[in-house]
Structures are given as C-alpha cells and as structure tokens.
Design an enzyme around this catalytic site. Structure first.
Site, PDB file in Angstrom:
ATOM      1  N   ARG A  78       0.912  -1.208   0.034  1.00 13.00           N
ATOM      2  CA  ARG A  78      -0.420  -0.220   0.073  1.00 13.00           C
ATOM      3  C   ARG A  78       1.117   1.344  -0.017  1.00 13.00           C
ATOM      4  NH1 ARG A  78      -3.308   3.310   4.429  1.00 13.00           N
ATOM      5  NH2 ARG A  78      -3.895   4.166   3.311  1.00 13.00           N
ATOM      6  N   HIS A 122      -3.374  10.854   0.137  1.00  8.17           N
ATOM      7  CA  HIS A 122      -3.034  10.340   2.076  1.00  8.17           C
ATOM      8  C   HIS A 122      -2.563  11.833   2.068  1.00  8.17           C
ATOM      9  CE1 HIS A 122      -1.668   7.559   4.700  1.00  8.17           C
ATOM     10  NE2 HIS A 122      -0.774   8.526   5.300  1.00  8.17           N
ATOM     11  N   GLU A 167      -7.430   8.322   5.659  1.00  9.99           N
ATOM     12  CA  GLU A 167      -7.708   8.676   7.189  1.00  9.99           C
ATOM     13  C   GLU A 167      -8.398  10.358   7.036  1.00  9.99           C
ATOM     14  OE1 GLU A 167      -4.941   8.267  10.105  1.00  9.99           O
ATOM     15  OE2 GLU A 167      -4.687   6.136   9.850  1.00  9.99           O
ATOM     16  N   ASN A 293      -7.726   1.751   9.922  1.00 12.51           N
ATOM     17  CA  ASN A 293      -6.332   1.479  10.458  1.00 12.51           C
ATOM     18  C   ASN A 293      -6.831   1.720  12.246  1.00 12.51           C
ATOM     19  OD1 ASN A 293      -5.814   2.464   7.631  1.00 12.51           O
ATOM     20  ND2 ASN A 293      -5.281   4.126   8.037  1.00 12.51           N
ATOM     21  N   TYR A 295      -4.968   2.222  15.065  1.00 11.94           N
ATOM     22  CA  TYR A 295      -3.707   1.962  16.782  1.00 11.94           C
ATOM     23  C   TYR A 295      -3.649   1.402  17.790  1.00 11.94           C
ATOM     24  CZ  TYR A 295      -0.907   3.784  12.357  1.00 11.94           C
ATOM     25  OH  TYR A 295      -0.346   3.727  10.783  1.00 11.94           O
ATOM     26  N   GLU A 354      -3.699   0.154   7.962  1.00 11.02           N
ATOM     27  CA  GLU A 354      -2.818   0.038   8.515  1.00 11.02           C
ATOM     28  C   GLU A 354      -2.409  -0.431   9.992  1.00 11.02           C
ATOM     29  OE1 GLU A 354      -1.592   4.246   9.284  1.00 11.02           O
ATOM     30  OE2 GLU A 354      -2.251   5.038   6.984  1.00 11.02           O
TER      31      GLU A 354
HETATM   32  C1  FCB Z   1      -1.829   7.573  10.524  1.00 15.86           C
HETATM   33  C2  FCB Z   1      -1.479   8.020   9.033  1.00 15.86           C
HETATM   34  C3  FCB Z   1       0.144   7.204   8.793  1.00 15.86           C
HETATM   35  C4  FCB Z   1       0.771   7.481   9.886  1.00 15.86           C
HETATM   36  C5  FCB Z   1       0.254   6.706  10.961  1.00 15.86           C
HETATM   37  C6  FCB Z   1       1.701   6.783  11.886  1.00 15.86           C
HETATM   38  O1  FCB Z   1      -2.492   7.737  11.075  1.00 15.86           O
HETATM   39  O2  FCB Z   1      -2.518   7.647   7.682  1.00 15.86           O
HETATM   40  O3  FCB Z   1       0.299   8.371   7.636  1.00 15.86           O
HETATM   41  O4  FCB Z   1       1.274   8.602  10.238  1.00 15.86           O
HETATM   42  O5  FCB Z   1      -0.665   7.200  11.526  1.00 15.86           O
END
Ligand code: FCB
Length: 446
Positions: A78, A122, A167, A293, A295, A354
C-alpha cells in the site's frame, strides 16, 4: 485463543507507506508544491524543523525498497500517489513525468510479484487547491474525481483495487480543526465541511473507478471509544466522540446518512456544506472493502471545558509506545466485531490497511514492535474466528519515515533508515514478519 495463523484462505500480507512520508524529490520532474511543503516551512510546525524534502529518497531508491518488500514475501504494498506530481496545480494539465514515476513503480512491484494497492489521497493536497479553499471548497471534491480518473485510466490495467482517501478523520481534525497538520487551519467544528467534501470526493471518485471496472476501498482511522466511567456525562461524552471519530466518516458511506451531529453542536447540513443529493453520491457507488487503520482505543470523559463536548484522557495501566500511544491489542478485536455488529449487511469485507507502532531507536532489537504486531495479529485472528470477514493486513510501515508533525522522531519501520546516509537496515521485526508470512503461506504452525 485461535491459532494466530488460522486466517482465511487468500489472506493478504502487506506493508504500507505514503508519498510525502517517503518519496522526497519534492521539486523534481515537475512536481508542484503540496500543503505539506508549505506547512513544514512554518516555524514550529514540525518538531526540530524536519521536512519531507528528502525523506527516504524513495523516489530514487524505489528499486531497493521493492527488493526489501520481496525479501519479506509481501502479497501487497500500500503506497500513496502524490497528486501534485500528477497535476502540479491540482487541476488541468497532467504532468507526464509524474505519471511515469508511478508507471515504473507499479511495473517493478508487479515484476516482484507484489500487488500494488494505491491510495489516491494521503494528505498532500496540491497547494494551488488549498489557495482556493482546499477541502473547505466543494470544488476540490470534483477536482479529486478528475485526478482519480486520470490515474485509473493510466494504471487501471494493472491495479485491480484502489483506496480513495486515507483517514479523512485525521486530515480534517489535525489539518483543519486543530491545525497541527497541514494545511494548519484551526477552525474547530467549523472544519467539518472539509470532512463532507472529502466524502463527496470519495463518492465521485468511487463512481469513476467503478465505471472502469475497478474495486474501491476507503481507509478510515477507527478507534474503539471507552467511556472513563459509567456515569451519564462520561457516557454522553463518549458517544459524542464516537460520532466524530468513527461514525461521521463511516455512516455516510455505508448507510447513506450522517449520524446525529447535534451531539457535537454541529447543524445537520454541516454549516451548509451538505446539498440535496450529496449523500446519494457518497453512498451509491458502494464500497468493495473498508480499510481499517487501527492504532489504539480512545478513553473519553465528560468535558472540563464546557465549550467542548468531551475530554480525551489517557488509558492507565497499559504499556505505551514511544509515541505515547496506549497498547491495547484487544481493541482491534473489539473494533472489528463492533463494526460487524453495527453495520451488519452494509459492511463490506475488511482489510487492516494500517497497524503498527513507533519504537525508540535505542531499543535494539526492536522487540516492542514484534510484541505489538504479534498481539494485534492474535486479536485479528480472534475476530476472524468470531466470524468477521477480514481479508488482509498491511503493517505501518515498511520504512522509518517522516512522521508528520513529529518529523523523523517516531520510527514505525520494519526497516531502519539512517536519514544521513539513506542506508536501510532491516530490523528484528522485519525477519519476524518475513517468517510469519512464510509460515502462514506454507500452512505450518509455529
Ligand atoms: C496514521 C497515518 C500514517 C502514519 C500513521 C502512524 O494516522 O495514516 O500516515 O502517520 O498514522
């Protein structure tokens, strides 16, 4: 616990990057300036004044980077396409040298047996479009669809699936509401027309991609929202945050309507941005896959400042990454199951586009990253065992890179980059991921 490798047949393993974070070569071959080129020049905008002017020099070193991907055994890669390389002013004439770069990249990926998964936007909007209002201007949605059409006509013969936006939540909130990312506008809730226009751009681009027989995904940053307590004000604040972070960017696309925005004090028509027919344009093309995505979860309490609908608070008693982000692997399982239960038949197959963490450079080998990835993949396998249709996992990131307002301080890569010499050195997590992919592929248990 299910076996971590017990994932659906055809599950795709990948890694992710983005143009401004790795390419460098910002003034080469006719590329126009983007909002990030402008923003990094603002004193104090980025830690230590770092910029993406050189980044990982991937524009010149992509063959070496594709060799690293081949070494991992990736199914897919990607990456994002820099709109200002294709249309230096965001409209009209197309720059042949910009198109040629992505032609070379895509052909080299295909030669290496890796499926390209491009993201069209992006966050690096051509500065010329920002000068006429950026995503606050409705016209930007139409320009985006034109650019998407240019790319589909050029690369659609070799790329089956496309991601429109990365995002839109983060871009809207950091870029337009708080001003900590480009374009650096601090409009608070009045930033939300930028969200609507990105979603409109997604819908218009998705229709154009579908007309050309291409599959379309949208990558959303999604977070499970935890109320800080079971008290009524904390629950109401958590619901408001969930509306802003998750539902505002997913309901229109999957359900054809906005959630109730009054919980944010925002009018239904998003300050006049939503026109009759817009939600059909956003919803009707449909999505062939939702990119997730993930985290960390977010903990929310009732606001201490009455001007805001919520407060973000830390999640105690869990490890935190070098970035200070809480590590809660079960949040990924929770998120995926929650998406399935919320959207039911309206939910397309999911792909993790992500997931990863930053690790301090002094942590050698990078065991915190291996732990992060392993526990999140366990959570993903658990969600699959609970019946969630999840088809792939793209870790963030292949390389250490320019982490936006943090500059080069946060290292998310499987591969270490020495930014003084551009030397690439695979980390322990690189070998771990390579072995995991190969074990999964050969169906062996570990
Ligand atoms: C996300 C972004 C990516 C990167 C990660 C850590 O929010 O999409 O570009 O910065 O965080």
């Amino acid at each position: 616990m299910p076996d971590r490798y017990d994932l659906p047949p055809g599950f795709r393993w990948g890694a992710a990057t983005a143009a401004y974070q790795i390419e460098g070569a910002v003034a080469e071959d006719g590329r126009g300036p983007s909002v990030w080129d402008t923003f990094v020049a603002r004193p104090g905008a980025v830690r230590d004044g770092h910029t993406g002017a050189v980044a990982c020099d991937h524009y010149h070193r992509y063959p070496e980077d594709i060799e690293l991907m081949r070494g991992l055994g990736l199914d897919g890669y990607r990456f994002s396409i820099a709109w200002p390389r294709i249309q230096p002013t965001g409209a009209g004439a197309v720059n042949p040298a910009g198109l040629a770069f992505y032609d070379r990249l895509v052909d080299a990926l295909l030669d290496a047996g890796i499926t390209p998964l491009p993201t069209l936007f992006h966050w690096d909007l051509p500065q010329a479009l920002e000068d006429t209002g950026g995503w606050l201007d409705r016209d930007t949605a139409y320009r985006f669809a034109e650019y998407a059409t240019v790319m589909a006509d050029r690369l659609g013969d070799r790329i089956p699936t496309w991601i429109t936006l990365n995002e839109p939540f983060v871009h809207t909130v950091f870029g337009y509401a708080l001003g900590t990312h480009a374009p650096g506008r601090a409009l608070m809730f009045e930033a939300l027309p930028a969200a609507h226009h990105q979603l409109l751009g997604h819908g218009l681009a998705a229709a154009a991609l579908h007309e050309r027989g291409l599959a379309v995904m949208l990558s959303n940053n999604l977070t499970p929202v935890q109320p800080a307590s079971a008290s009524e004000p904390d629950l109401a604040a958590a619901a408001a945050y969930d509306t802003l972070h998750n539902r505002l960017f997913t309901d229109p696309v999957l359900l054809g309507r906005y959630p109730d925005l009054s919980v944010l004090g925002v009018p239904d028509d998003v300050y006049g941005a939503v026109r009759p027919g817009d939600l059909e344009l956003i919803h009707t093309p449909g999505l062939d896959g939702l990119g997730v995505n993930y985290y960390n979860p977010t903990r929310i309490a009732a606001p201490t400042d009455p001007a805001l609908p919520f407060d973000l608070v830390d999640i105690p008693d869990v490890p935190h990454t070098a970035f200070g982000w809480p590590v809660v692997p079960d949040g990924l399982r929770h998120l995926l199951v929650h998406l399935r239960d919320t959207y039911r038949a309206a939910l397309p197959p999911l792909t993790i586009t992500e997931n990863g963490c930053s690790v301090d450079e002094t942590a050698t080998p990078d065991h915190p990253r291996i732990d992060y990835l392993a526990t999140h993949l366990d959570a993903l396998a658990q969600a699959a065992a609970e019946g969630v249709d999840v088809r792939g996992y793209y870790t963030w990131s292949l390389l250490d890179n320019f982490e936006w307002a943090e500059g080069y301080h946060q290292r998310f890569g499987l591969v270490h980059v020495d930014f003084a010499t551009q030397r690439r050195t695979p980390k322990a997590s690189y070998a771990w991921y390579r072995d995991l992919i190969s074990a999964h592929r050969s169906g062996r248990e570990r």
